[in-house]
Write a protein that holds these residues in place. Structure first.
Motif, mmCIF file in Angstrom:
data_model
loop_
_atom_site.group_PDB
_atom_site.id
_atom_site.type_symbol
_atom_site.label_atom_id
_atom_site.label_comp_id
_atom_site.label_asym_id
_atom_site.label_seq_id
_atom_site.Cartn_x
_atom_site.Cartn_y
_atom_site.Cartn_z
ATOM 1 N N TRP A 167 0.998 -1.098 -0.008
ATOM 2 C CA TRP A 167 0.104 -0.893 -0.473
ATOM 3 C C TRP A 167 0.816 1.148 0.186
ATOM 4 O O TRP A 167 0.750 2.194 -0.500
ATOM 5 C CB TRP A 167 -1.267 0.247 1.306
ATOM 6 N N LEU A 168 2.072 1.313 0.286
ATOM 7 C CA LEU A 168 3.114 2.518 0.858
ATOM 8 C C LEU A 168 3.308 2.656 -1.004
ATOM 9 O O LEU A 168 3.085 3.930 -1.270
ATOM 10 C CB LEU A 168 3.996 2.245 1.064
ATOM 11 N N LEU A 169 3.684 2.041 -2.015
ATOM 12 C CA LEU A 169 3.650 2.420 -3.578
ATOM 13 C C LEU A 169 2.458 2.743 -3.834
ATOM 14 O O LEU A 169 3.144 3.944 -4.726
ATOM 15 C CB LEU A 169 4.178 1.051 -3.939
ATOM 16 N N TRP A 170 1.599 2.211 -3.241
ATOM 17 C CA TRP A 170 -0.366 3.269 -4.254
ATOM 18 C C TRP A 170 -0.062 4.596 -3.701
ATOM 19 O O TRP A 170 -0.477 5.543 -4.517
ATOM 20 C CB TRP A 170 -1.100 2.781 -4.187
ATOM 21 N N LEU A 171 0.805 4.468 -2.220
ATOM 22 C CA LEU A 171 0.227 6.404 -1.387
ATOM 23 C C LEU A 171 1.275 7.390 -1.612
ATOM 24 O O LEU A 171 0.787 8.087 -2.202
ATOM 25 C CB LEU A 171 -0.097 5.706 -0.720
ATOM 26 N N PHE A 172 2.433 6.026 -1.717
ATOM 27 C CA PHE A 172 3.726 7.465 -2.207
ATOM 28 C C PHE A 172 3.858 6.585 -3.360
ATOM 29 O O PHE A 172 5.082 6.108 -3.379
ATOM 30 C CB PHE A 172 4.658 7.453 -0.997
ATOM 31 N N PRO A 173 4.006 6.922 -4.721
ATOM 32 C CA PRO A 173 4.549 5.904 -6.370
ATOM 33 C C PRO A 173 6.271 6.746 -6.712
ATOM 34 O O PRO A 173 6.913 5.180 -6.771
ATOM 35 C CB PRO A 173 3.490 6.690 -7.057
ATOM 36 N N GLY A 174 5.901 7.630 -5.505
ATOM 37 C CA GLY A 174 8.092 8.255 -6.018
ATOM 38 C C GLY A 174 9.149 6.673 -5.109
ATOM 39 O O GLY A 174 10.095 6.761 -5.229
ATOM 40 N N THR A 175 8.482 6.466 -4.181
ATOM 41 C CA THR A 175 9.409 4.924 -3.037
ATOM 42 C C THR A 175 9.267 3.911 -4.263
ATOM 43 O O THR A 175 10.603 3.573 -3.322
ATOM 44 C CB THR A 175 8.224 4.085 -2.256
ATOM 45 N N TRP A 176 8.911 3.889 -4.938
ATOM 46 C CA TRP A 176 9.725 2.854 -6.102
ATOM 47 C C TRP A 176 11.150 2.883 -6.363
ATOM 48 O O TRP A 176 11.357 1.554 -7.132
ATOM 49 C CB TRP A 176 8.797 2.465 -7.355
ATOM 50 N N LEU A 177 11.309 4.099 -6.252
ATOM 51 C CA LEU A 177 12.392 4.835 -6.481
ATOM 52 C C LEU A 177 13.345 3.846 -5.900
ATOM 53 O O LEU A 177 14.661 3.861 -6.080
ATOM 54 C CB LEU A 177 13.023 5.817 -7.229
ATOM 55 N N VAL A 178 13.035 4.316 -4.482
ATOM 56 C CA VAL A 178 13.840 3.083 -2.885
ATOM 57 C C VAL A 178 13.876 1.992 -3.586
ATOM 58 O O VAL A 178 14.634 1.200 -2.918
ATOM 59 C CB VAL A 178 13.589 3.932 -1.810
ATOM 60 N N VAL A 179 12.572 1.678 -3.150
ATOM 61 C CA VAL A 179 12.006 0.157 -2.680
ATOM 62 C C VAL A 179 12.381 -0.913 -3.905
ATOM 63 O O VAL A 179 13.585 -2.062 -3.525
ATOM 64 C CB VAL A 179 10.390 -0.038 -2.960
ATOM 65 N N LEU A 180 12.271 -0.663 -5.237
ATOM 66 C CA LEU A 180 13.332 -1.065 -5.951
ATOM 67 C C LEU A 180 15.163 -1.769 -5.825
ATOM 68 O O LEU A 180 15.406 -3.752 -6.128
ATOM 69 C CB LEU A 180 13.214 -1.162 -7.648
ATOM 70 N N PRO A 181 15.807 -1.049 -5.594
ATOM 71 C CA PRO A 181 17.387 -1.192 -5.300
ATOM 72 C C PRO A 181 17.423 -2.007 -4.050
ATOM 73 O O PRO A 181 17.974 -2.418 -3.785
ATOM 74 C CB PRO A 181 17.789 -0.015 -5.754
ATOM 75 N N ALA A 182 16.276 -2.160 -3.147
ATOM 76 C CA ALA A 182 16.607 -2.144 -1.923
ATOM 77 C C ALA A 182 16.028 -3.266 -1.816
ATOM 78 O O ALA A 182 16.445 -4.600 -1.532
ATOM 79 C CB ALA A 182 15.546 -1.397 -0.897
ATOM 80 N N CYS A 183 14.920 -4.244 -2.624
ATOM 81 C CA CYS A 183 14.876 -5.156 -2.991
ATOM 82 C C CYS A 183 15.936 -6.080 -3.408
ATOM 83 O O CYS A 183 16.017 -7.389 -2.969
ATOM 84 C CB CYS A 183 13.432 -5.485 -3.517
ATOM 85 N N PHE A 184 15.980 -5.075 -4.500
ATOM 86 C CA PHE A 184 17.265 -6.166 -5.176
ATOM 87 C C PHE A 184 18.579 -6.401 -4.855
ATOM 88 O O PHE A 184 19.237 -7.421 -4.662
ATOM 89 C CB PHE A 184 18.153 -5.728 -6.315
ATOM 90 N N LEU A 185 19.068 -5.821 -3.978
ATOM 91 C CA LEU A 185 19.676 -5.319 -2.998
ATOM 92 C C LEU A 185 20.001 -6.951 -0.863
ATOM 93 O O LEU A 185 20.895 -7.698 -1.333
ATOM 94 C CB LEU A 185 20.979 -4.049 -2.334
ATOM 95 N N ILE A 186 18.861 -6.735 -1.174
ATOM 96 C CA ILE A 186 18.433 -8.005 0.019
ATOM 97 C C ILE A 186 18.470 -8.975 -0.803
ATOM 98 O O ILE A 186 18.779 -10.226 -0.192
ATOM 99 C CB ILE A 186 17.166 -7.905 0.969
ATOM 100 N N ASP A 187 17.900 -9.358 -1.515
ATOM 101 C CA ASP A 187 17.636 -10.968 -2.469
ATOM 102 C C ASP A 187 19.125 -11.277 -3.008
ATOM 103 O O ASP A 187 18.890 -12.512 -3.090
ATOM 104 C CB ASP A 187 16.721 -10.659 -3.715
ATOM 105 N N LEU A 188 19.645 -9.803 -3.485
ATOM 106 C CA LEU A 188 20.763 -10.021 -4.131
ATOM 107 C C LEU A 188 21.701 -10.851 -2.595
ATOM 108 O O LEU A 188 22.420 -11.915 -2.505
ATOM 109 C CB LEU A 188 22.156 -9.157 -4.409
ATOM 110 N N LEU A 189 21.999 -9.993 -1.251
ATOM 111 C CA LEU A 189 22.639 -10.865 -0.036
ATOM 112 C C LEU A 189 22.118 -12.067 0.400
ATOM 113 O O LEU A 189 23.330 -12.851 0.504
ATOM 114 C CB LEU A 189 22.549 -9.686 0.718
ATOM 115 N N VAL A 190 20.982 -12.227 0.362
ATOM 116 C CA VAL A 190 20.249 -13.438 0.790
ATOM 117 C C VAL A 190 21.035 -14.994 0.465
ATOM 118 O O VAL A 190 21.369 -15.952 0.036
ATOM 119 C CB VAL A 190 18.751 -13.505 0.586
#
Length: 72
Positions: free
Chosen positions: A16-39
């Motif tokens: 729901w955060l992405l729906w309310l604040f569409p600009g968060t995609w710029l932070v969420v996409l790389p953050a999720c990628f880094l977490i997945d890469l690390l795991v």
């Protein structure tokens, strides 16, 4: 018997955060990628898989996309 355990539904990445604040995609996409890469990298290292770096490169995009599919 009833289960009274605590359930946390996607606390790190609330969709729901992405729906309310569409600009968060710029932070969420790389953050999720880094977490997945690390795991993935740490798991392969822990399992002592040979050529782990090459295998991480081969699967990281699929893991990242499956993570987003699971979030939706």
């Amino acid at each position: 018997m009833r289960d009274h355990g605590v359930k946390l539904y996607n606390v790190i990445f609330p969709i729901w955060l992405l729906w309310l604040f569409p600009g968060t995609w710029l932070v969420v996409l790389p953050a999720c990628f880094l977490i997945d890469l690390l795991v993935v990298a740490l798991t392969l290292r822990y399992l002592r898989v040979k050529e782990a770096g090459e295998k991480v490169k081969a699967v990281i995009i699929k893991v990242w996309l499956c993570g987003f599919a699971a979030d939706f």
